[in-house]
Design an enzyme around this catalytic site. Sequence first.
Site, PDB file in Angstrom:
ATOM      1  N   LYS A  68     -14.482  35.003 -37.043  1.00  0.00           N
ATOM      2  CA  LYS A  68     -15.278  36.258 -37.422  1.00  0.00           C
ATOM      3  C   LYS A  68     -16.694  35.906 -37.759  1.00  0.00           C
ATOM      4  O   LYS A  68     -16.930  35.272 -38.904  1.00  0.00           O
ATOM      5  CB  LYS A  68     -14.635  37.123 -38.352  1.00  0.00           C
ATOM      6  CG  LYS A  68     -15.342  38.400 -38.665  1.00  0.00           C
ATOM      7  CD  LYS A  68     -14.754  39.202 -37.313  1.00  0.00           C
ATOM      8  CE  LYS A  68     -15.430  40.666 -37.364  1.00  0.00           C
ATOM      9  NZ  LYS A  68     -16.803  40.462 -36.405  1.00  0.00           N
ATOM     10  N   LYS A  92     -16.363  33.687 -47.060  1.00  0.00           N
ATOM     11  CA  LYS A  92     -16.480  35.216 -47.475  1.00  0.00           C
ATOM     12  C   LYS A  92     -15.286  35.888 -46.792  1.00  0.00           C
ATOM     13  O   LYS A  92     -14.692  36.958 -47.531  1.00  0.00           O
ATOM     14  CB  LYS A  92     -17.611  35.855 -46.528  1.00  0.00           C
ATOM     15  CG  LYS A  92     -18.188  37.163 -46.770  1.00  0.00           C
ATOM     16  CD  LYS A  92     -19.238  37.335 -45.778  1.00  0.00           C
ATOM     17  CE  LYS A  92     -20.566  36.466 -45.825  1.00  0.00           C
ATOM     18  NZ  LYS A  92     -21.503  37.268 -44.961  1.00  0.00           N
ATOM     19  N   LYS A 104     -20.005  32.019 -36.336  1.00  0.00           N
ATOM     20  CA  LYS A 104     -21.248  32.305 -36.366  1.00  0.00           C
ATOM     21  C   LYS A 104     -21.719  32.097 -34.769  1.00  0.00           C
ATOM     22  O   LYS A 104     -21.521  31.140 -34.450  1.00  0.00           O
ATOM     23  CB  LYS A 104     -21.886  32.195 -37.399  1.00  0.00           C
ATOM     24  CG  LYS A 104     -23.246  32.939 -37.589  1.00  0.00           C
ATOM     25  CD  LYS A 104     -22.873  34.191 -38.574  1.00  0.00           C
ATOM     26  CE  LYS A 104     -23.950  35.177 -38.835  1.00  0.00           C
ATOM     27  NZ  LYS A 104     -23.588  35.771 -40.237  1.00  0.00           N
ATOM     28  N   THR A 188     -22.951  46.666 -45.150  1.00  0.00           N
ATOM     29  CA  THR A 188     -23.280  45.545 -46.002  1.00  0.00           C
ATOM     30  C   THR A 188     -23.707  46.181 -47.387  1.00  0.00           C
ATOM     31  O   THR A 188     -23.531  45.732 -48.337  1.00  0.00           O
ATOM     32  CB  THR A 188     -24.186  44.815 -45.225  1.00  0.00           C
ATOM     33  OG1 THR A 188     -23.533  44.534 -43.943  1.00  0.00           O
ATOM     34  CG2 THR A 188     -24.597  43.598 -45.903  1.00  0.00           C
ATOM     35  N   ASN A 219     -31.531  46.404 -42.100  1.00  0.00           N
ATOM     36  CA  ASN A 219     -30.139  47.194 -42.051  1.00  0.00           C
ATOM     37  C   ASN A 219     -29.747  47.187 -43.655  1.00  0.00           C
ATOM     38  O   ASN A 219     -29.279  48.270 -44.117  1.00  0.00           O
ATOM     39  CB  ASN A 219     -29.232  46.778 -41.257  1.00  0.00           C
ATOM     40  CG  ASN A 219     -28.006  47.319 -41.235  1.00  0.00           C
ATOM     41  OD1 ASN A 219     -28.023  48.744 -41.427  1.00  0.00           O
ATOM     42  ND2 ASN A 219     -26.829  46.749 -41.037  1.00  0.00           N
ATOM     43  N   SER A 356     -16.420  45.525 -40.666  1.00  0.00           N
ATOM     44  CA  SER A 356     -15.965  44.885 -39.199  1.00  0.00           C
ATOM     45  C   SER A 356     -14.371  44.699 -38.982  1.00  0.00           C
ATOM     46  O   SER A 356     -13.609  45.022 -37.947  1.00  0.00           O
ATOM     47  CB  SER A 356     -16.570  43.516 -39.012  1.00  0.00           C
ATOM     48  OG  SER A 356     -17.866  43.603 -38.728  1.00  0.00           O
TER      49      SER A 356
HETATM   50  N1  GLU Z   1     -23.405  39.077 -40.077  1.00  0.00           N
HETATM   51  C1  GLU Z   1     -22.662  39.907 -41.233  1.00  0.00           C
HETATM   52  C2  GLU Z   1     -22.446  38.850 -41.993  1.00  0.00           C
HETATM   53  O1  GLU Z   1     -23.152  37.576 -42.232  1.00  0.00           O
HETATM   54  C3  GLU Z   1     -21.451  40.669 -40.704  1.00  0.00           C
HETATM   55  C4  GLU Z   1     -20.338  39.570 -39.799  1.00  0.00           C
HETATM   56  C5  GLU Z   1     -19.286  40.258 -39.385  1.00  0.00           C
HETATM   57  O2  GLU Z   1     -19.361  41.783 -39.365  1.00  0.00           O
HETATM   58  O3  GLU Z   1     -18.435  39.834 -38.558  1.00  0.00           O
HETATM   59  O4  GLU Z   1     -21.555  38.916 -43.098  1.00  0.00           O
END
Ligand code: GLU
Length: 427
Positions: A68, A92, A104, A188, A219, A356
Amino acid sequence: MSESLFSDASQRLEQALKYATISEDAIERLKYPKASLSVAIPVRMDDGSLRIFQGYRVRYDDTRGPGKGGVRYHPNVSMDEVQSLAFWMTFKCAALNLPFGGAKGGITLNPKLLSKFELERLSRGYIDAIADFIGPDTDILAPDVYTNPMIMGWMMDQYSIIQRKMTPGVVTGKPVAMGGSLGRDTATAMGAFYVIQALLPKFDRLPGKTTVAVQGFGNAGSVIAELLFHAGYKVVAVSDSQGAIYAPKGLDIPSILHFKNMVKGVQAVYCDGTVCNVVEHQVLTNAELLALDVDVLIPAALENQITQDNVADVKARFIFEVANGPIASGADRILEQRGVHVFPDILVNAGGVTVSYFEWVQNRSGLYWTLEEVNRNLQQRMVQETERIWTIAQDLSISLRTAAYVHALNRLGEALDAKGTRDYYMK
Ligand code: GLU
């Protein structure tokens, strides 16, 4: 910085290993990304010319569930950066107990230089190139720096075209009209706000007496500045990629947001209706913002903002990492020695991926939640995991960052070992 971002990021793992319950085999597995893909994406530009863009997707670990993580559009995107971001996503998701691994993606470009049509062709081309690598049960995309719900909608649509069936669960952060979750756009910042509200009282910090500087007005940065402003904190400085503004008496964040939407830049203003008047403020550089004498500093832009070169200038007592990796590991050690409280990215900015997860759950069940349900579940999870990490830090007398990694490692270790290790085969 000569050292790669990834080797710097992995130092956090090394520090946490001695406190975590994890086997040698599991540790070894976590040192390497599981799969990395690099693709060339051909795009027909509006003027008829052909341009090839470089794209990446890294699945760091998927032991606890499908990979994810977001997709970043930025000129500095590289395999090293994407791998580091995928590494952080792994920890995370584990720290928040989401049933996901870490991944990613990214494309190396300045998205501001492309037209909307070019961006759409590029985004669809990226999905064409990585379609076999991703999926709602293997690797799920989301927004990151300079990507947004519109781009996520294109990506989901392209994947569904390739699969010949509607597949909303392959991408989160979609427009609500295409199966996105309510509250994902502010998640976030909301998550960070819940963490801040849970932790600052432990240091007897009251909003009205706490000054805050926020680096980054995207954002995450703009919404956290607004939430803190409404909660009574004195937000004295904010910045975007062009520079910072500072007013010791505090800024009127709603007016700045209103103005930023009109002119695409931050300026200290007070707006009455649509009429905005500039109010007294100092213009600073982003580097000067980081050095302000404030109680709370919130880096909400990019990685590597506080390094060994500028850490001596940082005067804040509390730093909440809303960006991924804003503090290099060398600088982190110095801040710890100086008694600065650093609250780590893998906890503070985890609200985005948590919602998410809620979006993915809603897509799979077909039952959609109210905004109130989303935020209540987000708050409950953020506060619960914050308290657990806080307890680990207190019990072991370690930093919050190391505690967050220990917490994640314990869960990852358990999952890796449950899958079968060398011991299992040797019996
Ligand atoms: N890009 C965000 C992060 O770094 C969200 C990632 C997601 O929702 O999968 O946590």
